[in-house]
Design an enzyme around this catalytic site. Structure first.
Site, PDB file in Angstrom:
ATOM      1  N   SER A  25       4.982   9.799  -0.690  1.00 13.44           N
ATOM      2  CA  SER A  25       4.220  10.136  -0.163  1.00 13.44           C
ATOM      3  C   SER A  25       5.040  10.562   1.278  1.00 13.44           C
ATOM      4  O   SER A  25       5.403  11.770   1.420  1.00 13.44           O
ATOM      5  CB  SER A  25       4.264   8.326   0.772  1.00 13.44           C
ATOM      6  OG  SER A  25       3.080   8.114   1.459  1.00 13.44           O
ATOM      7  N   ASP A  34      -6.705   8.088  -3.743  1.00 15.47           N
ATOM      8  CA  ASP A  34      -6.195   7.523  -2.126  1.00 15.47           C
ATOM      9  C   ASP A  34      -5.897   7.877  -0.920  1.00 15.47           C
ATOM     10  O   ASP A  34      -6.901   9.251  -0.655  1.00 15.47           O
ATOM     11  CB  ASP A  34      -4.697   9.095  -2.823  1.00 15.47           C
ATOM     12  CG  ASP A  34      -3.233   8.638  -1.792  1.00 15.47           C
ATOM     13  OD1 ASP A  34      -3.727   7.384  -0.647  1.00 15.47           O
ATOM     14  OD2 ASP A  34      -1.836   9.317  -1.842  1.00 15.47           O
ATOM     15  N   HIS A  47      -2.798   5.339  -3.987  1.00 18.50           N
ATOM     16  CA  HIS A  47      -2.073   5.868  -2.761  1.00 18.50           C
ATOM     17  C   HIS A  47      -0.092   5.666  -3.552  1.00 18.50           C
ATOM     18  O   HIS A  47       0.656   6.639  -4.048  1.00 18.50           O
ATOM     19  CB  HIS A  47      -2.046   5.646  -1.773  1.00 18.50           C
ATOM     20  CG  HIS A  47      -0.807   6.283  -1.161  1.00 18.50           C
ATOM     21  ND1 HIS A  47      -0.371   7.197  -0.663  1.00 18.50           N
ATOM     22  CD2 HIS A  47       0.641   5.593  -0.183  1.00 18.50           C
ATOM     23  CE1 HIS A  47       0.656   7.864   0.070  1.00 18.50           C
ATOM     24  NE2 HIS A  47       1.175   6.804   0.777  1.00 18.50           N
TER      25      HIS A  47
END
Length: 256
Positions: free
Chosen positions: A107, A203, A233
Site C-alpha cells: 500500500s 481491493d 486490500h
C-alpha cells in the site's frame, strides 16, 4: 499468520531528526529483503511477520520496521507525512541495509519503495508492490474530498475520514501538501531491476486502475502486474502470501 505474542523486543535507531525507529533485523545472505508497510499499519502485521519467517527459512537477510508515528516507533501519526516516513525509510536503509536490497512495499509502502528506488536506483535489486498506492494523498484523499472537506483540511488543518480498520483516518493539511512534493506518477521513473505488482480485484482501498496506471508509467524492462481475483486490500490470505513468496523466490534467484 498472526504476529507472535512472545515476539522479542525491537531494536531502535535514532535518526538525524531524533526520531526513534523500531526495527527487527534478521542476518543472512544478501540482497536483503526489506518490508515497507502501509499507512497506519505496523511491522507486527501478517505480511511483515510472514516475510520474516520466509527469510529465516531461506537464510536470507531481512528487515522490517515501523515508521515514526506507527507501531513501536516514536511520534504521533497525525504529525507525520509521506516525506517524514520516506526519510525514516531512507535512513533505515542507509544504516541497516547498506548493500543492494529487494523492497516489498505494501500500500503506502509501495509509494515509499518507489521513492527509495528514485533516490538510490543502483541499490535496488528488485521491487514487489502489494496493492501499491503511489500518490494516494492527491489521487485518493484530495481527489475524493468534498468541497467542505477540502475547506476543513486547509482551514482547520485536518479532517477525519471513516475507516473500516478502526479509528477514523485523520488526514492533515501537512499530509496533503507534503504529498504533493513526493508524487511519483507525474514525472519519469525508471527502475533497472525486476518489478512485480500484485493486486486484488476486490481491493476497495486501492483500485486496480492504480496498478494499471503504475504499470504504464514505470520505465522497466522486467515489469509484471498480477491481478488476483477476489482478494482484498489486506492481501494476506494463504494464497496471497504464497504468491508473494514465489515471486520473491524468482526475484532472488541469481540476484546479487
Amino acid at each position: 499468520m498472526p504476529a507472535h505474542e512472545s515476539e522479542t523486543m525491537p531494536d531502535h535507531l535514532i535518526t538525524v531528526k531524533s526520531r526513534s525507529i523500531a526495527y527487527h533485523l534478521t542476518e543472512g545472505t544478501h540482497p536483503m529483503v526489506v518490508f515497507l508497510g502501509g499507512l497506519r499499519s505496523d511491522m507486527a502485521g501478517t505480511k511483515a511477520v510472514f516475510l520474516e519467517e520466509y527469510a529465516k527459512s531461506r537464510g536470507r537477510a531481512f528487515l522490517r520496521f515501523d515508521y515514526s508515528g506507527h507501531g513501536e516507533s516514536s511520534g504521533a501519526f497525525t504529525e507525520g507525512c509521506i516525506g517524514d516516513w520516506a526519510e525514516d525509510a531512507a535512513e533505515v536503509l542507509d544504516r541497516l541495509a547498506p548493500k543492494r536490497v529487494v523492497l516489498v512495499g505494501s500500500s503506502m509502502g509501495g509509494w515509499i519503495s518507489l521513492l527509495m528506488a528514485r533516490r538510490n536506483p543502483e541499490r535496488i535489486a528488485g521491487l514487489i508492490g502489494i496493492a501499491a498506492a503511489p500518490d494516494f494523498t492527491e489521487d485518493g484523499f484530495w481527489a475524493s474530498f468534498t468541497e467542505d472537506q477540502r475547506a476543513e483540511v486547509m482551514g482547520q488543518g485536518q479532517t477525519a475520514l471513516p475507516s473500516e480498520y478502526g479509528e477514523p483516518m485523520i488526514v492533515t493539511k501537512r499530509m496533503i501538501e507534503d504529498g504533493r512534493k513526493n508524487l511519483v506518477l507525474r514525472s519519469a521513473l525508471a527502475i533497472d531491476a525486476p518489478v512485480r505488482l500484485l493486486q486484488g480485484t476486490e481491493d476497495e482501498a486501492v483500485d486496480q486502475a492504480v496498478a494499471l496506471r503504475l504499470l504504464a508509467h514505470l520505465q522497466c524492462d522486467d515489469l509484471h502486474l498480477e491481478l488476483v481475483k477476489g482478494e482484498d486490500h489486506r492481501f494476506s490470505s494463504p494464497h496471497c502470501l504464497d504468491l508473494v513468496a514465489r515471486r520473491l523466490d524468482e526475484m532472488l534467484e541469481g540476484a546479487v
